[in-house]
Motif scaffolding. Structure first.
Motif, PDB file in Angstrom:
ATOM      1  N   PHE A  13     -30.125 -33.617  -5.826  1.00 39.24           N
ATOM      2  CA  PHE A  13     -30.742 -32.451  -6.450  1.00 39.24           C
ATOM      3  C   PHE A  13     -30.834 -31.346  -5.412  1.00 39.24           C
ATOM      4  N   ILE A  14     -30.178 -30.231  -5.689  1.00 37.31           N
ATOM      5  CA  ILE A  14     -30.114 -29.141  -4.718  1.00 37.31           C
ATOM      6  C   ILE A  14     -30.591 -27.830  -5.346  1.00 37.31           C
ATOM      7  N   PRO A  15     -31.086 -26.911  -4.509  1.00 36.94           N
ATOM      8  CA  PRO A  15     -31.495 -25.601  -5.029  1.00 36.94           C
ATOM      9  C   PRO A  15     -30.269 -24.723  -5.306  1.00 36.94           C
ATOM     10  N   ASP A  17     -29.539 -21.953  -4.102  1.00 35.05           N
ATOM     11  CA  ASP A  17     -29.033 -21.263  -2.911  1.00 35.05           C
ATOM     12  C   ASP A  17     -28.581 -22.228  -1.807  1.00 35.05           C
ATOM     13  N   ALA A  18     -28.233 -23.452  -2.172  1.00 29.94           N
ATOM     14  CA  ALA A  18     -27.767 -24.427  -1.183  1.00 29.94           C
ATOM     15  C   ALA A  18     -26.502 -23.910  -0.504  1.00 29.94           C
ATOM     16  N   ASP A  19     -26.353 -24.229   0.758  1.00 28.11           N
ATOM     17  CA  ASP A  19     -25.204 -23.811   1.553  1.00 28.11           C
ATOM     18  C   ASP A  19     -23.922 -24.325   0.895  1.00 28.11           C
ATOM     19  N   PRO A  20     -22.968 -23.440   0.593  1.00 22.79           N
ATOM     20  CA  PRO A  20     -21.720 -23.870  -0.065  1.00 22.79           C
ATOM     21  C   PRO A  20     -20.964 -24.948   0.706  1.00 22.79           C
ATOM     22  N   ALA A  21     -21.017 -24.920   2.036  1.00 25.83           N
ATOM     23  CA  ALA A  21     -20.336 -25.951   2.829  1.00 25.83           C
ATOM     24  C   ALA A  21     -20.969 -27.319   2.590  1.00 25.83           C
ATOM     25  N   CYS A  36     -30.612 -27.259  -9.279  1.00 24.65           N
ATOM     26  CA  CYS A  36     -31.919 -27.126  -9.916  1.00 24.65           C
ATOM     27  C   CYS A  36     -32.469 -25.712  -9.726  1.00 24.65           C
ATOM     28  N   ALA A  37     -32.486 -24.963 -10.805  1.00 22.43           N
ATOM     29  CA  ALA A  37     -33.007 -23.595 -10.758  1.00 22.43           C
ATOM     30  C   ALA A  37     -34.509 -23.601 -11.032  1.00 22.43           C
ATOM     31  N   ARG A  38     -35.190 -22.629 -10.482  1.00 25.82           N
ATOM     32  CA  ARG A  38     -36.621 -22.470 -10.759  1.00 25.82           C
ATOM     33  C   ARG A  38     -36.798 -22.078 -12.219  1.00 25.82           C
ATOM     34  N   VAL A  39     -37.856 -22.593 -12.820  1.00 24.08           N
ATOM     35  CA  VAL A  39     -38.183 -22.268 -14.200  1.00 24.08           C
ATOM     36  C   VAL A  39     -39.446 -21.417 -14.166  1.00 24.08           C
ATOM     37  N   PRO A  46     -38.242 -27.259  -7.873  1.00 21.16           N
ATOM     38  CA  PRO A  46     -37.495 -27.771  -9.032  1.00 21.16           C
ATOM     39  C   PRO A  46     -36.656 -29.004  -8.685  1.00 21.16           C
ATOM     40  N   CYS A  47     -36.222 -29.103  -7.436  1.00 23.45           N
ATOM     41  CA  CYS A  47     -35.444 -30.286  -7.031  1.00 23.45           C
ATOM     42  C   CYS A  47     -36.322 -31.534  -7.065  1.00 23.45           C
ATOM     43  N   LEU A  48     -37.564 -31.391  -6.621  1.00 24.71           N
ATOM     44  CA  LEU A  48     -38.479 -32.530  -6.638  1.00 24.71           C
ATOM     45  C   LEU A  48     -38.846 -32.905  -8.073  1.00 24.71           C
TER      46      LEU A  48
END
Length: 188
Positions: A13-15, A17-21, A36-39, A46-48
């Motif tokens: 589960f990633i945000p 804006d996670a680093d593309p690499a 996981c986008a903020r709601v 949101p990842c948690l």
């Protein structure tokens, strides 16, 4: 890398804006990536939230959050062992340790590792520990303040006197009761 080697599926589960690499590497390892986008109106990470939902559906926790996976405490202890070993190779000592924390599991793990090193004579003395948190997300400070308030309720102590009172034997009963309460009411 561990999951494919063990022939286990891994969902991460990633945000947004996670680093593309990092995302690219996760996908290259055949990981199921869940963005996981903020709601709006829902507090917290949101990842948690997604991680907890997966656990409720039967997933096994594989994470570095101490409250979610006790095995990561051993990893934090290993960091302390490695610090002590590295310092020993150059004959240096550790006076102060600054640890970035959320709930404090990493700091706790480092202290446990340092105490073991001290007990085995590998470390001459314990360093002073400083936990560091952002001003916007400080669960360890919030927990500390709740514990402090429970211990000193009705004493009239100021904040500066509170820390001394919590360590002193005159407040041992209140301290032990507050710690028992904290252990059985983790959400607080």
């Amino acid at each position: 890398m561990v999951a494919p080697a063990a022939r286990r599926a891994l969902r991460v589960f990633i945000p947004t804006d996670a680093d593309p690499a990092v995302v690219s590497r996760l996908r290259a390892l055949s990981t199921e990536v869940v963005v996981c986008a903020r709601v709006p109106g829902i507090a917290g990470d949101p990842c948690l939230h997604a991680f907890h939902a997966a656990l409720r559906q039967g997933a096994l926790p594989f994470c570095c959050q101490g409250s979610e996976n006790g095995l990561c405490i051993e990893g934090g202890m290993t960091l302390a062992f490695e610090m002590v070993e590295s310092l020993g190779r150059v004959d240096a000592r550790l006076d102060r340790l600054f640890v970035q924390v959320g709930g404090g599991a990493l700091a706790s793990a480092c202290v446990q590792g340092l105490r073991r090193a001290l007990a085995h004579g590998v470390l001459a003395r314990m360093p002073r520990l400083y936990t560091v948190q952002t001003s916007g997300a400080w669960p360890l400070r919030r927990a500390w303040e709740g514990l402090r308030d429970r211990i000193i309720t009705g004493t009239g102590l100021t904040d500066s006197a509170a820390a001394a009172a919590m360590a002193g034997e005159e407040r041992a009963g209140a301290r032990d009761a507050a710690l028992d309460h904290a252990r059985s009411h983790r959400a607080e």
